[in-house]
Write an enzyme that holds these catalytic residues in place. Structure first.
Site, PDB file in Angstrom:
ATOM      1  N   HIS A 174       0.870  -1.395   0.055  1.00  0.00           N
ATOM      2  CA  HIS A 174      -0.029  -0.102  -0.122  1.00  0.00           C
ATOM      3  C   HIS A 174       0.882   1.277  -0.017  1.00  0.00           C
ATOM      4  CE1 HIS A 174      -4.184  -1.371   0.588  1.00  0.00           C
ATOM      5  NE2 HIS A 174      -3.643  -2.425   1.152  1.00  0.00           N
ATOM      6  N   LYS A 225      -9.055  14.072   3.933  1.00  0.00           N
ATOM      7  CA  LYS A 225      -8.137  12.991   4.136  1.00  0.00           C
ATOM      8  C   LYS A 225      -7.224  13.017   5.334  1.00  0.00           C
ATOM      9  CE  LYS A 225      -6.579  14.102   0.122  1.00  0.00           C
ATOM     10  NZ  LYS A 225      -6.592  12.785  -0.896  1.00  0.00           N
ATOM     11  N   ARG A 226      -6.385  12.109   5.703  1.00  0.00           N
ATOM     12  CA  ARG A 226      -5.413  12.174   6.625  1.00  0.00           C
ATOM     13  C   ARG A 226      -4.847  13.403   6.326  1.00  0.00           C
ATOM     14  NH1 ARG A 226      -5.438   8.064  10.930  1.00  0.00           N
ATOM     15  NH2 ARG A 226      -3.779   9.266  11.626  1.00  0.00           N
ATOM     16  N   LYS A 281       0.628  14.263   1.374  1.00  0.00           N
ATOM     17  CA  LYS A 281      -0.613  14.598   0.928  1.00  0.00           C
ATOM     18  C   LYS A 281      -0.779  16.445   0.775  1.00  0.00           C
ATOM     19  CE  LYS A 281      -3.290  10.882   2.793  1.00  0.00           C
ATOM     20  NZ  LYS A 281      -3.956  10.209   1.807  1.00  0.00           N
ATOM     21  N   THR A 338      -8.544   6.662  -2.528  1.00  0.00           N
ATOM     22  CA  THR A 338      -9.910   6.211  -2.801  1.00  0.00           C
ATOM     23  C   THR A 338     -10.871   7.493  -2.535  1.00  0.00           C
ATOM     24  OG1 THR A 338      -9.686   5.365  -0.437  1.00  0.00           O
ATOM     25  CG2 THR A 338      -9.384   3.939  -2.445  1.00  0.00           C
ATOM     26  N   LYS A 397     -14.377   8.679  -4.557  1.00  0.00           N
ATOM     27  CA  LYS A 397     -15.663   9.027  -4.051  1.00  0.00           C
ATOM     28  C   LYS A 397     -16.393  10.344  -4.322  1.00  0.00           C
ATOM     29  CE  LYS A 397     -13.934   6.799   0.034  1.00  0.00           C
ATOM     30  NZ  LYS A 397     -13.144   7.078   1.634  1.00  0.00           N
TER      31      LYS A 397
HETATM   32  C1  LIG Z   1     -11.857   7.240   1.845  1.00  0.00           C
HETATM   33  C2  LIG Z   1     -11.665   7.635   3.127  1.00  0.00           C
HETATM   34  C3  LIG Z   1     -10.312   7.923   3.347  1.00  0.00           C
HETATM   35  C4  LIG Z   1      -8.963   7.808   2.262  1.00  0.00           C
HETATM   36  O1  LIG Z   1      -9.110   9.186   1.608  1.00  0.00           O
HETATM   37  P1  LIG Z   1      -7.854   9.585   0.465  1.00  0.00           P
HETATM   38  O2  LIG Z   1      -8.003  10.755   0.115  1.00  0.00           O
HETATM   39  O3  LIG Z   1      -7.894   8.182  -0.422  1.00  0.00           O
HETATM   40  O4  LIG Z   1      -6.472   9.429   1.725  1.00  0.00           O
HETATM   41  C5  LIG Z   1      -9.919   8.179   4.653  1.00  0.00           C
HETATM   42  N1  LIG Z   1     -10.835   8.517   5.610  1.00  0.00           N
HETATM   43  C6  LIG Z   1     -12.023   8.278   5.480  1.00  0.00           C
HETATM   44  C7  LIG Z   1     -12.944   8.459   6.454  1.00  0.00           C
HETATM   45  C8  LIG Z   1     -12.630   7.775   4.135  1.00  0.00           C
HETATM   46  O5  LIG Z   1     -13.838   7.451   4.026  1.00  0.00           O
END
Ligand SMILES: *Cc1c(COP(=O)(O)O)cnc(C)c1O
Length: 813
Positions: A357, A545-546, A551, A653, A657
């Site tokens: 990952h 995101k985190r 990032k 991911t 979304k």
């Molecule tokens: C989808 C999701 C992530 C992943 O987000 P990235 O932008 O791919 O880092 C992290 N936290 C939550 C709560 C999510 O639903």
């Protein structure tokens, strides 16, 4: 199953009475939530029983997805959805004066994960069951999941997540399926009847008790199992207790049960704590023991039968966290089932497959040899043997090439390298987006790819469109079905049929109206939670995101500061009003990430309270980003920020979304952004910045000096200086760490290098948004071409290409 509202109402009221002895009027929201869930569980349990029975009878291969994290979020809504009961239930409840959404909100998020990796595992479970595939999850029942984040004075505060305090309606404790996991002690080898037998003594036993959560397939009879292991002990330190040392007796019990107490909140940032290694072995050992036990019950326990376990069982490890599955399966097959090394190794490698990952060097797991040896003595012996045989094979292939062998060894420099163990002990290694898989093959694991050329492959991530589109955005789902029929729910690539409507003015205005309603819903949440009024006609520009240096929330924040500077200099600056929305948690020990949160909140303070800029930009940091909040945010986004340093984000991911919900991506050519671009075409995405090859070349050969950018671009110089020159209303050293990460560390993540390109890309977004017909067409095309990023596609690729499993149709009785 309920076919009518009347039937449903009756059953619901009956459930309230039998559970709580209460009438509808007397019941609390929590009682109603519990009653509704119990009602649903009755239906689920029948199907669960049928699924288990038929899985046993049909003797088809099963896959077990081992993951340290499952970020499930809430389950009531998605279970209702997958059972096809949302409408009947919601209408029936409305007639009783109850709002289904409010009942759903009673449920605590199951936050048993950090971010993308854990959410991926949850999406995979949904897709496995919905594709009628026999696939189950194996993980840890953390007593405390991901911490709850509060923002106080701009800083992140962490509050323990006591998610089990009111019980968890979806789990079933299976005390009779408990197994023992052994820690510490010593192992000696003894010859017994011509065979070397390992005898493990003086170990500390921890009882692993499974809690099963049903995983319901959409419109299928399938109910799979997520088995979460909890550490318990029957052991009580009576010697201490009877000597009067009560505290010691209790402490000992507590320390044994500590194993499953907490989720480590360090996404891509492992802290290397002993307890974490203990967690890893705990759930891997418990999970494999239970799988082998079941296998023997079905197929018999003869060693020759166990040698073929891979024909009926696939074990997948989500990142290296469960990599001890390799030596543990070896241990079970040899020490408990009597197989020889070669047979056991053949069976193990054919059973296990591994997903990588991350290529972030700091995130590659390694454990000190003496820790592994002390905590897991038998594991260490087996790892040593695997390593010796592997190094011997390398020596045969590359005689004298010590440097290469040292670089590939599983044990070297005093550490056990978990990725090397995972690659060596499995039959498949996959990355999670094309660019990531190629970097693995060409750079990070080039040695291994050369040695095992057929082992490497790609499986681009996906997300379940049921939760992230159909359920999170019912308005959009309805519109899609009106336009192209309901086929997309089962076959998400049919979303492509929306492409025909991209330029249709009527459809465009419907799409816009749905987005507007979702923005209003989010605006209300922001108003209620934070008392900030945002302009719902502004562009909702979201980075959720985190928080992590790679990032690059810093890039977004610095661009906002630059925009603010320009607005201050020229109040007439013609920009489309924008609301910059952030969400995300920082790992508890990640100092820089925490200062980035403070920076964003400081900008929010300054900008939101400066009336001279006429409310043209606003900044909002939403606290406690989690799955439920994500479900509120994604449908309301106009712009999706996917701006990681190219090559650093394995897939992402969140990007998928947002796309599914019609947001336009501003992003780098990183991870799955590249494949998103390939699907939608350059006209429907805004790409900027260095490529992965360029970044990797700088890392390898140098050639970038941040001072060139700093001195060469006055806007850049100004914002960087503003971090430390007293411009911001914080103590002068507040943002030193951010300043130094840019200037002293030579801008390791190329924030300033990409700044000008990012600012230009943001101007392009502004221009595109002004042409609403163009913008809505982009939004529609993003939805239309998101089908490839449904996890149904991803999971069927794993099923065919790696696991060798096929659907099992579950009959009703
Ligand atoms: C989808 C999701 C992530 C992943 O987000 P990235 O932008 O791919 O880092 C992290 N936290 C939550 C709560 C999510 O639903």
């Amino acid at each position: 199953m309920f076919t009518s509202k009347e039937e449903f109402k009756e059953a619901f009221i009956d459930k309230l009475q039998t559970l709580f002895g209460q009438s509808l009027d007397e019941s609390s929201q929590t009682d109603r939530y519990v009653a509704l869930s119990a009602l649903i569980r009755d239906i689920i349990n029948k199907r669960w029983y049928q699924s288990n029975k038929q899985y046993k009878q049909c003797k088809e291969k099963q896959v077990y997805y081992f993951s340290m994290e499952f970020l499930l979020g809430r389950l009531l809504g998605s279970n209702l959805f997958n059972l096809g009961l949302t409408d009947v239930c919601s209408e029936a409840l409305t007639e009783l004066g109850i709002d289904l959404n409010e009942l759903e909100a009673v449920e605590q998020d199951a936050g048993l994960g950090n971010g993308g990796l854990g959410r991926l595992a949850a999406c995979f479970l949904d897709s496995l069951a919905s594709l009628q595939l026999p696939g189950h999850g194996t993980g840890i029942r953390y007593r405390h999941g991901m911490f709850e984040q509060k923002i106080v004075n701009g800083y992140q505060i962490e509050i323990p997540d006591n998610w089990l305090k009111d019980g968890y309606v979806w789990e079933t404790r299976k005390a009779d399926r408990a197994v023992t996991v052994k820690f510490g002690g010593n192992v000696r080898l003894e010859s017994q009847g011509g065979r070397l037998v390992a005898i493990h003594e003086n170990y500390e036993p921890v009882l692993a008790v499974p809690y099963d959560v049903p995983v319901i397939g959409a419109n299928s009879g399938t109910v799979n199992t997520l088995r979460l292991w909890s550490a318990e002990t029957n052991y009580f330190d009576f010697p201490s207790f009877s000597k009067g040392d009560f505290l010691k007796a209790v402490e000992h019990k507590y320390s044994l049960e500590a194993t499953s107490q907490i989720l480590y909140p360090d996404d891509n940032y492992p802290e290397g704590k002993t307890l974490r290694l203990k967690q890893q072995y705990f759930f891997v050992s418990a999970g494999l023991q239970s799988i082998v036990r079941r296998y023997k019950r079905t197929y018999g326990g003869d060693p020759s039968v166990l040698a073929k376990i891979y024909e009926k069982v696939a074990v997948h490890i989500n990142d290296t966290h469960p990599a001890l599955a390799v030596p543990e399966l070896m241990r079970i097959l040899m020490d408990e089932e009597g197989l020889g090394w070669d047979e056991a190794w053949n069976a193990t490698t054919k059973t296990i497959s591994y997903t990588n990952h991350t290529i972030l060097p700091e995130a590659l797991e390694k454990w000190p040899v003496d820790l592994v040896q002390t905590l897991l003595p038998r594991m260490y012996m087996i790892i040593q043997e695997i390593n010796e045989r592997f190094c011997a094979a390398l020596w045969d292939r590359y005689p004298g090439d010590w440097e290469r062998i040292r670089a590939m060894a599983i044990i070297s420099d005093g550490y056990v390298h978990m990725a090397h163990l995972a690659v060596t002990g499995s039959h498949s290694v996959n990355g999670v987006a094309e660019v990531h898989s190629n970097i693995l093959k060409k750079e990070v694991m080039a040695n291994f790819h050369q040695f095992y050329p057929h082992r490497f492959n790609n499986k681009t991530n996906g997300v379940t469109h049921r939760r992230w589109l159909a359920k999170a955005n019912p308005g959009l789902a309805k519109l899609i079905t009106q336009a192209i029929g309901p086929g997309w729910l089962a076959h998400p690539t049919e979303l492509a049929n929306l492409h025909r409507y991209a330029r249709d003015p009527a459809f465009q205005s419907s799409i816009k109206a749905v987005k507007q309603a979702n923005k209003e819903r989010l605006a209300k949440y922001i108003k209620d939670k934070m008392d900030i009024a945002v302009d719902v006609d502004s562009i909702f520009d979201v980075q959720a995101k985190r928080i992590h240096a790679y990032k690059r929330q810093t890039l977004n924040a610095l661009h906002i500061l630059d925009l603010y500077n320009r607005l201050k200099a020229d109040p007439g600056l013609d920009i489309t009003p924008r609301t910059f929305i952030f969400g995300g948690k920082a790992a508890t020990g990640y100092y820089l990430a925490k200062r980035i949160i403070k920076l964003i909140n400081t900008l929010a303070d300054v900008i939101n309270n400066d009336r001279s800029i006429g409310g043209k930009i606003r900044v909002v940091f939403l606290e406690n980003y989690n799955v439920s909040l994500a479900e509120l945010i994604m449908p309301a986004a106009d712009v999706s920020e996917q701006i990681s340093t190219a090559s650093r984000e394995a897939s992402g991911t969140g990007n998928m979304k947002f796309m599914m919900n019609g947001a336009v991506t501003i992003g780098t050519l990183d991870g799955a952004n590249i494949e998103i671009r390939d699907e939608v075409g350059d006209d429907n995405i805004v790409i900027f910045g260095l490529t992965a090859d360029e970044v990797l070349s700088y890392y390898k050969h140098g050639g970038y000096n941040v001072l060139d950018v700093y001195h060469g671009n006055p806007r850049v110089k100004m914002i960087v200086d503003q971090l430390v020159n007293g411009f911001l209303p914080v103590s002068p050293d507040e943002f030193d760490s951010i300043y130094h990460s840019l200037m002293r560390a030579n801008d390791e993540y190329f924030v300033l290098k990409d700044f000008a390109a990012y600012a230009a890309a943001q101007e392009k977004i502004d221009r595109l948004y002004r042409d609403q017909s163009r913008w809505q067409a982009m939004a529609i095309n993003n939805i239309a071409f998101s089908g490839r990023f449904a996890s149904d596609r991803t999971v069927s690729e794993y099923a065919i290409g790696i696991w060798g499993i096929k659907p099992v149709i579950i009959r009703e009785s």
